[in-house]
Scaffold this active site. Structure first.
Site, PDB file in Angstrom:
ATOM      1  N   HIS A 124      27.171  18.502   2.124  1.00 27.19           N
ATOM      2  CA  HIS A 124      26.507  17.239   2.455  1.00 27.19           C
ATOM      3  C   HIS A 124      26.638  16.174   1.373  1.00 27.19           C
ATOM      4  O   HIS A 124      25.902  15.199   1.409  1.00 27.19           O
ATOM      5  CB  HIS A 124      25.025  17.484   2.732  1.00 27.19           C
ATOM      6  CG  HIS A 124      24.732  18.140   4.039  1.00 27.19           C
ATOM      7  ND1 HIS A 124      24.651  17.443   5.228  1.00 27.19           N
ATOM      8  CD2 HIS A 124      24.525  19.441   4.358  1.00 27.19           C
ATOM      9  CE1 HIS A 124      24.384  18.290   6.210  1.00 27.19           C
ATOM     10  NE2 HIS A 124      24.306  19.503   5.711  1.00 27.19           N
TER      11      HIS A 124
ATOM     12  N   LYS B 206      14.803   5.221   4.388  1.00 22.93           N
ATOM     13  CA  LYS B 206      15.476   6.479   4.068  1.00 22.93           C
ATOM     14  C   LYS B 206      15.059   6.902   2.668  1.00 22.93           C
ATOM     15  O   LYS B 206      14.362   6.155   1.972  1.00 22.93           O
ATOM     16  CB  LYS B 206      16.991   6.328   4.152  1.00 22.93           C
ATOM     17  CG  LYS B 206      17.580   5.189   3.328  1.00 22.93           C
ATOM     18  CD  LYS B 206      19.085   5.044   3.594  1.00 22.93           C
ATOM     19  CE  LYS B 206      19.353   4.495   4.982  1.00 22.93           C
ATOM     20  NZ  LYS B 206      20.701   4.726   5.458  1.00 22.93           N
ATOM     21  N   ARG B 207      15.464   8.075   2.285  1.00 22.07           N
ATOM     22  CA  ARG B 207      15.173   8.564   0.932  1.00 22.07           C
ATOM     23  C   ARG B 207      15.617   7.525  -0.094  1.00 22.07           C
ATOM     24  O   ARG B 207      16.696   6.966   0.008  1.00 22.07           O
ATOM     25  CB  ARG B 207      15.913   9.887   0.726  1.00 22.07           C
ATOM     26  CG  ARG B 207      15.722  10.543  -0.608  1.00 22.07           C
ATOM     27  CD  ARG B 207      16.248  11.985  -0.551  1.00 22.07           C
ATOM     28  NE  ARG B 207      17.641  12.051  -0.149  1.00 22.07           N
ATOM     29  CZ  ARG B 207      18.684  12.087  -0.975  1.00 22.07           C
ATOM     30  NH1 ARG B 207      18.481  12.032  -2.286  1.00 22.07           N
ATOM     31  NH2 ARG B 207      19.917  12.182  -0.525  1.00 22.07           N
TER      32      ARG B 207
ATOM     33  N   LYS C 182      22.102   4.970  -2.298  1.00 24.18           N
ATOM     34  CA  LYS C 182      21.785   4.354  -1.007  1.00 24.18           C
ATOM     35  C   LYS C 182      21.522   2.848  -1.162  1.00 24.18           C
ATOM     36  O   LYS C 182      21.426   2.124  -0.186  1.00 24.18           O
ATOM     37  CB  LYS C 182      20.585   5.052  -0.366  1.00 24.18           C
ATOM     38  CG  LYS C 182      20.890   6.505   0.042  1.00 24.18           C
ATOM     39  CD  LYS C 182      19.678   7.188   0.647  1.00 24.18           C
ATOM     40  CE  LYS C 182      19.952   8.650   0.981  1.00 24.18           C
ATOM     41  NZ  LYS C 182      20.863   8.835   2.131  1.00 24.18           N
TER      42      LYS C 182
ATOM     43  N   THR D 254      22.459   9.946   9.410  1.00 23.96           N
ATOM     44  CA  THR D 254      22.151  10.036  10.844  1.00 23.96           C
ATOM     45  C   THR D 254      21.180   8.942  11.262  1.00 23.96           C
ATOM     46  O   THR D 254      21.064   8.646  12.446  1.00 23.96           O
ATOM     47  CB  THR D 254      21.545  11.408  11.214  1.00 23.96           C
ATOM     48  OG1 THR D 254      20.430  11.681  10.361  1.00 23.96           O
ATOM     49  CG2 THR D 254      22.579  12.509  11.067  1.00 23.96           C
TER      50      THR D 254
ATOM     51  N   LYS E 160      20.537   6.725  14.904  1.00 28.62           N
ATOM     52  CA  LYS E 160      19.245   6.539  15.568  1.00 28.62           C
ATOM     53  C   LYS E 160      18.963   5.063  15.818  1.00 28.62           C
ATOM     54  O   LYS E 160      18.475   4.685  16.895  1.00 28.62           O
ATOM     55  CB  LYS E 160      18.126   7.157  14.717  1.00 28.62           C
ATOM     56  CG  LYS E 160      18.220   8.670  14.585  1.00 28.62           C
ATOM     57  CD  LYS E 160      17.418   9.184  13.401  1.00 28.62           C
ATOM     58  CE  LYS E 160      17.806  10.624  13.086  1.00 28.62           C
ATOM     59  NZ  LYS E 160      17.405  11.054  11.753  1.00 28.62           N
TER      60      LYS E 160
END
Length: 864
Positions: free
Chosen positions: A407, A600-601, A606, A711, A715
């Site tokens: 991942h 998100k985290r 990110k 993901t 969504k």
């Protein structure tokens, strides 16, 4: 390793032959002869009073009232919303258990290969709504509780999110076990039953503050405690070696401390099928709960110390590993979980009385990231040390059993454990790792006799100080297939972090399975009005099982009536989110504004820092606008959410800056509704179900080549939001499916990243001018003490590893395009509809079919 299974026999006054009942099921051979072994009278009574699934409203109400009055010991007079939720949940759970029993019996009698999905996280969200949907009983339940004076929406709000995960890894696992059941594959999930989850996030003075997540305060109606399934797991100790009577060297691991693993089962219903699979979670308990001698001696604290120490193992997900004790606890967690799971899997296999060589024909084990990699070593230990299988035969069994899903492409994110820690905690496992590594390196040397540097690069043991065990390398060597989770990611792992292994094994061992999401939760459950509108055009809800049927709505992308309905649903969802923000954040937001979301985290790769820097730039720009220019500006609500790891200082600083900017911007009367900044605390699945359907644009802006897949991007698009993103992870495949006109891409490509980083390391790279103005505003004290953000600013002005400055102007240009396009409502809506229509590929059902065919080699079993 032992287990405390017990068995009972039938009552002595029943006619022979007596049959043996066990708490852990029958073997296939036993179950086929069971009819003959159960006395006829017993069988008739059992059949007469056997439990059946409720089929209508009145049957549900009967079960509901029974649970209120007996399970909960309440009555009509004191049945509040919480009691009503618990009673409804128990009634639904009873129905699931009936289907669960049918499923397990069918799988046992068919005796086909099963998959076991090992994941340290299962971010399940709330169970009741999902169970009603998948079992097809939502209307029955809604009408049933309405007659009793309750609203189903109020009952659903009583359920806490199951605190079994944190981010995308756990949500993917949850989608996957839903899809394994929905596609009728025989499979179980194995995880840990965290007592306090990762943590509950509170925001205090802008900072993240962690506190325990007491999600198990009330008994969890969705789990079945299996107190009879108790497995002893050992730590520490030493290895004793001796030669047996056959002249074989035998290794015995002994002398350590033992902890008990107790099983809790969670039924996982498939959608539109009777198949109900199982998620087995392990809780840690002491082998001796209470020391009476110490208690009687007045040493009260010590009398329960062992109990507290044992229960710590399954207390919290991802304990802070900035300290040695934290590292030890994490490694303990991982071994405890895989040891208990393998014991359970092997017990089930041994009941079939097959030879060990057939183990991979009956068992597929998928490692979801490196966390369960110790399972490779543990299975080899059990086969060699406990079952007497020859090393080479055992290793052949092991490598044909496991598959490994990677991942990450970040080298620093690949899990490593210090050798001294391993030596102390798992001495026998370290010996086995040394042997695995030796035999592997010997094979490599034969293939590449003159490449000694290659041996050092691929060794499981990293020669650092101290030496480290490289878990990803162990997972690759111990698995027959290694897969990435998006096309770019799968290519990158073959050309970067794992390229030496591709040289050794060839490319066939490495493959891609692009992630997917379950449309049941992320379309029908999270966005029911949109799901209903789609069903009106598709002609049924079959798209929840075959997502490619969404293509049928594409002809309506420019239909004015359909567009109006689409917009009305989006507005409803935005109003729902606005109400949540008002309740929890204390201010109003304009639902006609563009809702810009990044949830998100929190992590530097990110790039939430780029987002908030962009927000500051927007704020500074609005402050210089004339009144006429303000009238032309596109109003925005910038919404953030996510948790930082407790020990991740930089991520926590990003959260602090977001909240500081929010406080300044939202209080600025000159800005008004042109810009609002929101941080939604304690982001989880239930909040995602409110946030995602409300988005107009969502940001997926990781540095190119760093996000494996993602993901949440899937969504957001499935709920009608467009994407602003980099050419990274699954954004690439989403672009291919929905079309370049329906996504906003920016930034450098993955192939440019290393060259840019090289420039930052070895030459002076000028800072982006607009970003420089942002930093000047921060350093001026506009958002509080600028020293708080010093390290965050320095991370960009220095090496800028995540290329925030390099991509910033491109990011601002993409945001301008979003502003312009959002003003053209008809075009925006048609793009939204077209994007949703082309999301069929991103179903987790499709992903599971690919795993089943290419990695697990399993077949579906219909349960009737």
């Amino acid at each position: 390793m032992s287990s405390s299974y017990s068995a009972s026999t039938s009552s002595p006054d029943l006619p022979r032959p007596k049959h043996r009942r066990t708490p852990t099921g029958f073997s296939p051979k036993e179950i086929t002869n069971i009819e003959a072994s159960i006395p006829a009278e017993s069988r008739q009574v059992w059949q007469k009073f056997g439990v059946k699934e409720f089929g209508g409203k009145e049957e549900f109400q009967q079960e509901f009232i029974r649970h209120v009055e007996t399970t909960l010991a309440r009555s009509i007079y004191n049945c509040d919303d919480l009691a009503a939720y618990q009673a409804a949940s128990q009634a639904i759970r009873d129905r699931l258990i009936i289907a669960w029993n049918k499923t397990q019996q069918k799988h046992t009698t068919k005796d086909q290969k099963r998959v076991y999905y090992l994941s340290l996280e299962f971010l399940m969200g709330r169970a009741m709504d999902n169970a009603m949907l998948n079992a097809g009983i939502k209307d029955i339940t809604k009408a049933g509780v309405a007659d009793l004076g309750f609203k189903i929406e109020d009952l659903l709000e009583q359920e806490p999110d199951a605190a079994l995960g944190n981010g995308g890894l756990g949500r993917l696992a949850a989608c996957f076990i839903d899809s394994i059941a929905s596609t009728n594959y025989p499979g179980w999930g194995y995880g840990l039953r965290y007592q306090y989850g990762i943590f509950k996030q509170r925001i205090v003075d802008g900072y993240q503050v962690e506190s325990p997540d007491y999600w198990l305060t009330f008994s969890n109606p969705w789990e079945i405690p299996r107190y009879e399934i108790q497995i002893d797991v050992m730590f520490y100790g030493y290895t004793r070696k001796y030669t047996n009577d056959d002249g074989k060297v035998v290794h015995v691991w002994e002398g350590g401390e033992q902890i008990q693993a107790v099983a809790y089962d969670v039924p996982v219903p498939g959608y539109g099928t009777e198949t109900t699979n199982n998620l087995r979670l392990w809780a840690s308990k002491p082998t001796r709960e209470f020391d009476f001698e110490k208690f009687n001696a007045g040493d009260y604290e010590s009398s329960v110390r062992e109990s507290q120490k044992a229960e710590t193992i399954s207390a919290v997900l991802y304990p802070n590993d900035n300290f040695y004790s934290g590292k030890e606890l994490r490694l303990k967690q991982q071994y405890f979980w895989v040891a208990a799971s393998l014991n359970d899997i092997i017990r089930r296999f041994k009941k079939t009385h097959r030879p060990w060589k057939e183990f991979p024909d009956q068992v597929a084990i998928q490692l979801n990231d490196t966390h369960p990699t110790l399972a490779v070593v543990e299975l080899q230990r059990i086969l060699v040390d406990m079952e007497g299988v020859e090393w080479d035969d055992a290793w052949n069994i092991v490598t044909n059993t496991f598959g490994y899903t990677n991942h990450t492409v970040l080298p620093e994110a690949l899990e490593k454990w210090p050798v001294p820690l391993f030596q102390n905690l798992l001495p026998r496992h370290l010996e086995i790792i040394y042997d695995i590594n030796l035999f592997f390196l010997q094979q490599v040397e034969k293939l590449f006799p003159k490449e000694r540097e290659l041996l050092a690069r691929v060794s499981i043991i990293e020669e650092s100080s101290p030496q480290q065990v490289r878990m990803a390398y162990l997972a690759i060597i111990g698995s027959h297939k290694v897969n990435g989770v998006a096309e770019l990611h799968s290519e990158l792992i073959k050309t970067t972090i794992f390229k030496d292994f591709v040289t050794i094994y060839g490319p066939d061992k490495f493959m891609n399975v692009t992630n997917g999401i379950t449309p049941r939760r992320w379309l029908h459950q999270a966005n029911p009005k949109l799901s209903n509108l789609i069903a009106s055009k598709v002609g049924s809800y079959d798209f929840l099982k075959d997502l490619n049927l969404l293509k049928k709505i594409e002809p309506f992308a420019h239909d004015p009536k359909f567009q109006d309905e689409w917009v009305a649903i989006k507005k409803f969802n935005k109003a729902r989110l606005a109400a949540h923000i008002k309740e929890h954040n204390g201010f109003d937001v304009n639902i006609d504004a563009l809702f810009d979301v990044q949830v998100k985290r929190i992590h530097e790769y990110k790039r939430q820092q780029m987002n908030i820097f962009g927000v500051i730039h927007r704020y500074l720009s609005i402050k210089t606008m004339t009144e006429e220019e303000k009238k032309e500006a596109t109003p925005r609500v910038c919404i953030f959410g996510g948790k930082s790891a407790p020990g991740y200082y930089m991520a926590k600083t990003i959260i602090k800056l977001i909240n500081a900017v929010s406080e300044v911007v939202n209080a600025d009367a000159d800005i008004g509704d042109l810009l609002k900044v929101v941080f939604i605390a304690d982001y989880n699945v239930s909040k995602a179900e409110i946030i995602i359907p409300a988005s107009d644009i969502s940001q997926h802006i990781s540095t190119a080549g760093t996000e494996a897949s993602g993901t949440s991007n899937m969504k957001f698009v499935l709920s009608g939001g467009l994407i602003l993103g980099t050419v990274d992870g699954a954004n690439i495949e989403i672009t291919r499916e929905v079309g370049e006109n329906n996504i906003f891409l920016f930034g450098h490509l993955a192939e440019s990243v290393e060259d840019l980083r090289h420039k930052h390391r070895f030459s002076k790279v000028p800072l982006d001018p607009n970003l420089e103005k942002v930093f000047e505003a921060i350093e001026s004290g506009m958002f509080g003490d600028h020293n708080i953000y010093g390290s965050l600013v320095s991370s960009v002005t220095g090496s800028d590893y995540y290329l925030v400055s390099d991509d910033f102007q491109s990011y601002l240009d993409a945001q301008k395009l979003v502003d312009q396009d959002f003003k053209n409502k008809d075009t925006w809506v048609s793009r939204s509809i077209t994007a949703v229509a082309n999301m069929g590929f991103f179903s987790s059902d499709r992903a599971i079919d690919e795993y089943a065919e290419s990695i697990w080699n399993i077949e579906p079993i219909a349960v009737e």
